[in-house]
Every structure is written in structure tokens, then in C-alpha cells.
Design an enzyme around this catalytic site. Structure first.
Site, PDB file in Angstrom:
ATOM      1  N   SER A 123     -49.483  65.260  73.461  1.00  0.00           N
ATOM      2  CA  SER A 123     -50.891  65.684  73.419  1.00  0.00           C
ATOM      3  C   SER A 123     -51.085  67.176  73.217  1.00  0.00           C
ATOM      4  CB  SER A 123     -51.631  65.278  74.691  1.00  0.00           C
ATOM      5  OG  SER A 123     -51.880  63.938  74.651  1.00  0.00           O
ATOM      6  N   GLU A 157     -61.995  65.906  68.355  1.00  0.00           N
ATOM      7  CA  GLU A 157     -60.832  65.196  67.808  1.00  0.00           C
ATOM      8  C   GLU A 157     -61.275  64.018  66.923  1.00  0.00           C
ATOM      9  OE1 GLU A 157     -57.408  65.683  69.451  1.00  0.00           O
ATOM     10  OE2 GLU A 157     -56.498  64.424  67.915  1.00  0.00           O
ATOM     11  N   ASP A 169     -56.191  61.607  76.608  1.00  0.00           N
ATOM     12  CA  ASP A 169     -55.444  62.860  76.476  1.00  0.00           C
ATOM     13  C   ASP A 169     -56.293  64.062  76.874  1.00  0.00           C
ATOM     14  OD1 ASP A 169     -53.619  61.106  75.461  1.00  0.00           O
ATOM     15  OD2 ASP A 169     -53.884  61.713  73.375  1.00  0.00           O
ATOM     16  N   TYR A 216     -51.535  52.490  64.761  1.00  0.00           N
ATOM     17  CA  TYR A 216     -52.485  52.698  65.862  1.00  0.00           C
ATOM     18  C   TYR A 216     -53.849  52.146  65.459  1.00  0.00           C
ATOM     19  CZ  TYR A 216     -54.924  55.393  69.564  1.00  0.00           C
ATOM     20  OH  TYR A 216     -55.674  55.783  70.654  1.00  0.00           O
TER      21      TYR A 216
END
Ligand code: GLA
Length: 380
Positions: A123, A157, A169, A216
């Protein structure tokens, strides 16, 4: 690496003292993998590797500048008109753009120093966002709570950098504390610190992670589809992690979706088991960590032979309570949790043995649970 180093680097780069220095740590997740974007529970802790952001207002300049000690390329940008660049500084400029929506920001000079490896699955992006947030909040000044800065970073993000991650995170990098793990309910965004005395050995398998983003995103879609199908018989179901494993087994989902949903629902219960064990004894229940890894391998299919190898070998070490992959998977890092001395004694052998099996040099870090984001220096 510390605030003195960050200050020296700023002085050498810009020839002046910084106004503010803030830092934020990387994280590992102890249990609760792939649950944040499914509304479940997670249990990360901060590690003893951090990113430091030093900055100074430069009101008379036409442009802002950002430099990193570890990056060859630096940037100039106009704080009043920030654009995405798809470069490392997007994490910094994205946070500036978010602050600029509610405050008049001067042009700034920013330097970044770090002993947190980039791209290892620890992270670093959240740590860079949070250290930028906390330093800017001190500069403005902006009294927002750390939790709100975590949410702002998460938004940066997802919206500015453009990576669709869950909230774990940024919360971990912001809110963790020394000697404690952070239990987060990702549906309500409530969190609670839980004392933990175990040490953690972080093992970076050094496997390139090029599959990570696409896999993912695919898992997220599979989970969304499993939830949609489960809602056909249970319209009240709030999120996938809220389903019961027996409900998933009875639903007749396509096999792949059933496996993903079983991982999510069973992993959520494992988080509660580990939290209960920490509250009772200060230590994790190791078997629960091994069960998590096995589920990630067989049901969620995000492990690799290298991660499996580490977990199998960590199991043989006296003083290790449990081990599992941590973070997204598909390469990246695994953890072994247990006694500091035992992990310290075992780490060189396990590295040598890994290297002779896989012809890759792993990296290891031994850590206790550390503190989240903080101001290191404020000259204002
Ligand atoms: C990555 C993401 C997190 C989380 C984990 C899996 O680390 O950044 O939000 O989804 O994967 O638990």
C-alpha cells in the site's frame, strides 16, 4: 529513514526549510482478504516502513514542484489546474486537487522520501496519499479528522488515479496505532483498535504483478454477480459478506461464483474469530490464518506457487502461529505471524531456501504493528 532525512532531502532539493513534514505507513492485512469491496470486515495493521512528505508554500511561484528521492522523473504542475498524468505524482497532485476544491491553495514545493517499497503490495499508494493529505491539512490548515482524510484519499485513488480498490488501505494507513490492529467494518466504515503483541514477518515473493489489476477487477465483477443472484431469493441482502455460507451453498450459483461467495462469507467469520482471539490473548489464532490462505488458494484463486510455498514452509517454523498471503494476491507478499525472536532466527534460512527453489531473490521485513499517519514537523 525518518523526518530528519526527509527534512535534509527537502533542504538539498529546494534550498529552504519545509513548512511541514508528515508521514504515513504501509500496511499488511492480518485477515479479511477481498472483503473490503464486499462490505465485509478486515483487520489490517500498519508496518514500520513509511513515506514522508515534506512541503512548503511558495505563494509567489507560477508553478508547484514535486520531487521524489527514489524516482528519476520529477514534475511541475499548476495547483490551480491539476490534470491526471498517469505518473507516480498523481497520488500527490490528486490529493492537492481534492483539497483545492474547498480551499485556496498556494503553489507548493513537495519532496517525497520513503523506506516503503513501491509496488510490493504494501500500500505505498495509500501511504503517499495519506502523507500528502496530512501535510496539506497542516499547511491549509484544515481540521478534518484522519478518517475523513482516509475517505478523501480513497476517492482520489478511485476517481483521480483511476484504480478501483476497496477502502482498507487508506483506512489502515490513516488510523492504525502502535501495538494494535485495526478492525474495520467496511459497510458502515466503523473501526476499532485491537491490541496485538505478535510480530509479523513480511515476505515479498518478488513475483511480477502484471496480472493483478485485471484479475482483481474480474473478481469484483464475479462478486457483484454472485450478490445479484443471491438477492433473487433474498432481496434484503445488503452485501455479499452479509450472506451466510449455508445460504450460498443452497443458492445453486454457477460453480465459480459459488466458490468466490463461499470465500467471502467464510472469511468474514474468520475475521471475527481472529479479533476474538486478539481480545482474549493478544495473539492471532494461527489455524484461522492458514484456513484463510487455503480459501484464497482454492476458492478465490488468487494465490501463486510462490505464496503457497512460503505458507507451507512458515508452518514448519517453531514460534510461527500462522501464515497467509496478504493484499490482493497474484504475487506480492505473504506474512508469517508469531514470536519476534523465532521469526528473526528463521528469516535468512527461508530466504535462501526460496531463492534456490524459485531463482528469485525475496525481500523480508520484520515488524510489529505501528502507528498510522502523523505530522512529523510543523514550522508554521
Ligand atoms: C488490494 C486492495 C484492497 C483490498 C485487497 C484485498 O490490496 O487495494 O482494497 O481489496 O487488495 O483484500
Amino acid at each position: 529513514m525518518n523526518a530528519d532525512h526527509a527534512r535534509r532531502h527537502f533542504r538539498e532539493t529546494f534550498g529552504a526549510e519545509p513548512d511541514v513534514i508528515a508521514s504515513a505507513p504501509g500496511r499488511v492485512n492480518l485477515i479479511g482478504e477481498h472483503l473490503d469491496y464486499n462490505g465485509g470486515q478486515v483487520l489490517p495493521m500498519a508496518i514500520d516502513r513509511r513515506i514522508y512528505v515534506a512541503l512548503k508554500a511558495n505563494p509567489n511561484a507560477a508553478l508547484s514542484r514535486v520531487v521524489s528521492e527514489s524516482q528519476a522523473v520529477s514534475a511541475q504542475f499548476d495547483i490551480g489546474g491539476i490534470l491526471r498524468s498517469s505518473q507516480w505524482w498523481d497520488y500527490v497532485t490528486g490529493v492537492c486537487a481534492a483539497f483545492a476544491r474547498s480551499a485556496q491553495l498556494p503553489q507548493i514545493e513537495v519532496s517525497v522520501t520513503s523506506d516503503l517499497p513501491f509496488g510490493a503490495g504494501l500500500s505505498s499508494s495509500a501511504a503517499l496519499e495519506l502523507s500528502t493529505c496530512v501535510s496539506l491539512a497542516a499547511l491549509v490548515p484544515d481540521e478534518r479528522a484522519l478518517k475523513d482524510l482516509a475517505l478523501l484519499s480513497w476517492d482520489v485513488e478511485n476517481q483521480f488515479v483511476g484504480v478501483a480498490v476497496g477502502v482498507m488501505d487508506q483506512f489502515a494507513s490513516a488510523l492504525c496505532a502502535r501495538g494494535q490492529a485495526l478492525h474495520i467494518w467496511c459497510d458502515t466504515l466503523d473501526s476499532e483498535l485491537v491490541a496485538m503483541k505478535d510480530a509479523v514477518l513480511i515476505f515479498d515473493t518478488a513475483v511480477p504483478r502484471w496480472l493483478r489489476t485485471s484479475q482483481y477487477n474480474q473478481r469484483r465483477e464475479e462478486c457483484d454477480e454472485a450478490l445479484r443472484l443471491l438477492r433473487q431469493s433474498n432481496p434484503e441482502l445488503e452485501n455479499l459478506a452479509a450472506a451466510r455460507p449455508d445460504e450460498v451453498r443452497a443458492a445453486g450459483l454457477p460453480r465459480t461464483l459459488e466458490k468466490r461467495a463461499l470465500h467471502v462469507t467464510e472469511e468474514n467469520l474468520r475475521v471475527e474469530t481472529v479479533v476474538a482471539s486478539l481480545k482474549k490473548s493478544g495473539s492471532v489464532t494461527g489455524e484461522t490464518l492458514y484456513a484463510s490462505h487455503e480459501s484464497l488458494r482454492a476458492q478465490y484463486e488468487c494465490s501463486t506457487p510462490e505464496l503457497d510455498w512460503f505458507v507451507d514452509n512458515a508452518r514448519q517454523i517453531a514460534g510461527v502461529r500462522g501464515a497467509r498471503l496478504t493484499g490482493a494476491g497474484w504475487g506480492g507478499c505473504a506474512i508469517a505471524v508469531g514470536d519476534f525472536e523465532a521469526l528473526n532466527d528463521a528469516k535468512d534460512d527461508i530466504c535462501a531456501s526460496y531463492e534456490s527453489s524459485f531463482h528469485r531473490a525475496p525481500r523480508v521485513w520484520l515488524t510489529h504493528a505501528e502507528q498510522g499517519a502523523r505530522v512529523e514537523l510543523n514550522n508554521l
